[in-house]
Design a protein around this motif. Structure first.
Motif, PDB file in Angstrom:
ATOM      1  N   THR A 145       3.159   1.987   4.593  1.00  0.00           N
ATOM      2  CA  THR A 145       1.984   1.660   5.426  1.00  0.00           C
ATOM      3  C   THR A 145       0.555   2.458   4.992  1.00  0.00           C
ATOM      4  OG1 THR A 145       3.388   1.611   7.485  1.00  0.00           O
ATOM      5  CG2 THR A 145       1.243   2.023   7.757  1.00  0.00           C
ATOM      6  N   ALA A 146       0.742   3.691   4.626  1.00  0.00           N
ATOM      7  CA  ALA A 146      -0.347   4.601   3.925  1.00  0.00           C
ATOM      8  C   ALA A 146      -0.788   3.714   2.614  1.00  0.00           C
ATOM      9  CB  ALA A 146       0.314   5.843   3.408  1.00  0.00           C
ATOM     10  N   THR A 304       7.666  -2.311  -3.134  1.00  0.00           N
ATOM     11  CA  THR A 304       6.563  -3.451  -3.245  1.00  0.00           C
ATOM     12  C   THR A 304       6.739  -4.608  -2.207  1.00  0.00           C
ATOM     13  OG1 THR A 304       7.878  -4.618  -5.004  1.00  0.00           O
ATOM     14  CG2 THR A 304       6.618  -2.807  -5.856  1.00  0.00           C
ATOM     15  N   SER A 305       8.085  -4.986  -1.993  1.00  0.00           N
ATOM     16  CA  SER A 305       8.185  -6.068  -0.982  1.00  0.00           C
ATOM     17  C   SER A 305       7.731  -5.175   0.196  1.00  0.00           C
ATOM     18  CB  SER A 305       9.496  -6.242  -0.853  1.00  0.00           C
ATOM     19  OG  SER A 305       9.756  -7.451   0.096  1.00  0.00           O
ATOM     20  N   LEU A 306       7.932  -4.217   0.768  1.00  0.00           N
ATOM     21  CA  LEU A 306       7.616  -3.737   1.888  1.00  0.00           C
ATOM     22  C   LEU A 306       6.257  -3.618   1.811  1.00  0.00           C
ATOM     23  CD1 LEU A 306      10.139  -0.577   2.491  1.00  0.00           C
ATOM     24  CD2 LEU A 306      10.095  -3.124   3.523  1.00  0.00           C
ATOM     25  N   TYR A 307       5.616  -3.439   1.069  1.00  0.00           N
ATOM     26  CA  TYR A 307       3.930  -3.079   0.965  1.00  0.00           C
ATOM     27  C   TYR A 307       3.454  -4.641   1.333  1.00  0.00           C
ATOM     28  CZ  TYR A 307      -0.256  -3.510  -1.817  1.00  0.00           C
ATOM     29  OH  TYR A 307      -1.631  -3.481  -2.197  1.00  0.00           O
ATOM     30  N   GLY A 348       3.454  -0.348  11.302  1.00  0.00           N
ATOM     31  CA  GLY A 348       4.317   0.528  10.799  1.00  0.00           C
ATOM     32  C   GLY A 348       4.858   1.390  11.501  1.00  0.00           C
ATOM     33  N   ALA A 349       4.344   2.076  12.651  1.00  0.00           N
ATOM     34  CA  ALA A 349       4.968   2.956  13.350  1.00  0.00           C
ATOM     35  C   ALA A 349       6.208   2.553  14.450  1.00  0.00           C
ATOM     36  CB  ALA A 349       4.064   3.372  14.743  1.00  0.00           C
TER      37      ALA A 349
END
Length: 449
Positions: A145-146, A304-307, A348-349
């Protein structure tokens, strides 16, 4: 905030768009689910599921391509459902239900990848306590998330760097398989693989659900359509290109593994890529080192997939809030860099608590909710938009229209009804709650009439 500040920049070209989709599609998924797919299929003939999933993905991808070219706005399916069903009086209902499910399915999807990351870390840390496993998964969500919390131009450059590492990892698996694998063994299927009875088709439906999870992400570029250059050309091309590339990669990867690692060993491992690379080397010490390197690369691919997932999902609540169809706070943009920071941070949270669930449960319920709330409505919606919304320019029409949309609609329905009953009930219950939530939202003073 003025309308000028709410305008997003168009800086995503074809290569970046295709790369963003591939990053969403290629993650730890197949390296965790291949053993599960083999077990559920009862043999090595999972090629059936990969190909059926590919056909569904391509047909559904053409649905997204036609809708994305006609309505290239942020939010993707939110815009498609709203406009496709507007003439029938429930476009706002379906678009709200879609946004409502994003608040659940986006965190489910993101948390699923983070849990998979922590699972794969078990190759290094085999006695990892559960609380540390959950903590690692949550930390990955926070870190990604950051990383997305930045201007879209920077994101495009980062995507290309990540894509290069992803392709290097997959290339290693494919080359190692091509050199060492016994391709005859990979396709040495039992007699049951050619017995096309009710049990066979039931298994295909179940395993195809996992295949579609692995293919998921070919629509990511639609969620940021407002930031795409020449969207009427770029979006269809990026969708088709990403599907063809990823399907080819997955078929080669699974076939290579089946040609090198004994079936019984593949079924019972959770770190299939690492085991595969270990088998590719005759020297045990070299094989162990290679397996550790592969594990590190798989972890990077997962991240990278999560990104890419967080990037795409964060734009959907923003687009709905900007149009008065969701809570206003989600429509805020970062004052300096013009990206939807509130929506991004919330997505993200909310992912964090789901890091305490198993990957299998997250995947199954995620797919069933999406099928019922989104996929089947879109397949019908693309035909309704084409026929009844002549006021909307539609620069791209899917090949063999409307056959791909009808096929995708029937296949999504088939996959849904052949899924576990508890998942079906969960999806239906969630849909009812979403409709009830829409009724409450309409009563709020900030809701658009």
């Amino acid at each position: 905030m003025s309308s000028t500040l709410l305008k997003l920049d168009r800086d995503i070209g074809l290569f970046q768009a295709t790369g963003t989709n591939i990053l969403s599609m290629v993650g730890v998924g197949p390296f965790l689910t291949i053993p599960v797919m083999l077990s559920a299929m009862g043999g090595p003939h999972i090629l059936y599921a990969w190909l059926l999933g590919a056909l569904i993905a391509l047909c559904d991808g053409l649905v997204y391509a036609q809708l994305g070219a006609a309505l290239p706005g942020s939010g993707g399916p939110y815009v498609y459902l709203r406009e496709a069903y507007k003439s029938f009086g429930f476009g706002k209902l379906l678009s709200f239900v879609f946004i409502f499910q994003i608040i659940l399915t986006a965190p489910l999807s993101i948390a699923g990848g983070a849990v998979g990351f922590a699972d794969y870390l078990g190759f290094y840390w085999q006695d990892m306590p559960p609380w540390q496993h959950h903590g690692i998964a949550a930390s990955v969500c926070i870190a990604m998330t950051a990383l997305v919390y930045r201007p879209i131009k920077s994101i495009g450059r980062i995507s290309m760097i990540m894509l290069a590492v992803v392709m290097l990892t997959l290339g290693w698996v494919i080359v190692a398989g091509g050199i060492k694998a016994d391709w005859h063994a990979a396709f040495d299927w039992p007699a049951s693989a050619f017995r096309f009875d009710g049990d066979f088709f039931a298994k295909i439906g179940t395993v195809s659900l996992l295949a579609m999870y692995n293919y998921g992400g070919y629509n990511t570029i639609c969620n940021i359509g407002e930031e795409v250059k020449e969207p009427h050309k770029t979006i269809p091309r990026a969708i088709v290109l990403s599907i063809v590339i990823v399907v080819t990669l997955y078929v080669l990867i699974s076939s290579s593994m089946l040609g090198l690692v004994p079936f019984d060993e593949l079924v019972h491992t959770k770190t299939v890529a690492s085991v595969f690379i270990r088998h590719a080397f005759s020297n045990a010490q070299t094989g162990e080192l290679a397996a550790r390197i592969m594990t590190a690369l798989i972890l990077f691919v997962t991240a990278t997939s999560l990104y890419a997932l967080i990037l795409g999902y964060s734009r959907i609540p923003f687009a709905a809030a900007r149009d008065g169809q969701f809570f206003k706070v989600f429509g805020k943009l970062h004052e300096k860099h013009h990206f939807p920071h509130v929506s991004l941070l919330v997505i993200g949270a909310v992912s964090l608590p789901f890091c305490f669930f198993s990957l299998g449960k997250l995947v199954a319920w995620l797919m069933q909710i999406q099928i019922l709330v989104q996929f089947i409505w879109q397949c019908a919606g693309v035909m309704l938009l084409h026929r009844y919304r002549k006021d909307i320019p539609q620069p791209f029409t899917m090949w063999l229209y409307p056959i791909p949309a009808l096929f995708a609609l029937s296949m999504w329905s088939y996959v849904f009804v052949t899924s576990p009953l508890e998942g079906i009930l969960f999806a239906v219950g969630f849909f009812v709650v979403a409709v009830f939530a829409y009724g409450l939202f309409r009563k709020l003073p900030h809701a658009e009439p």
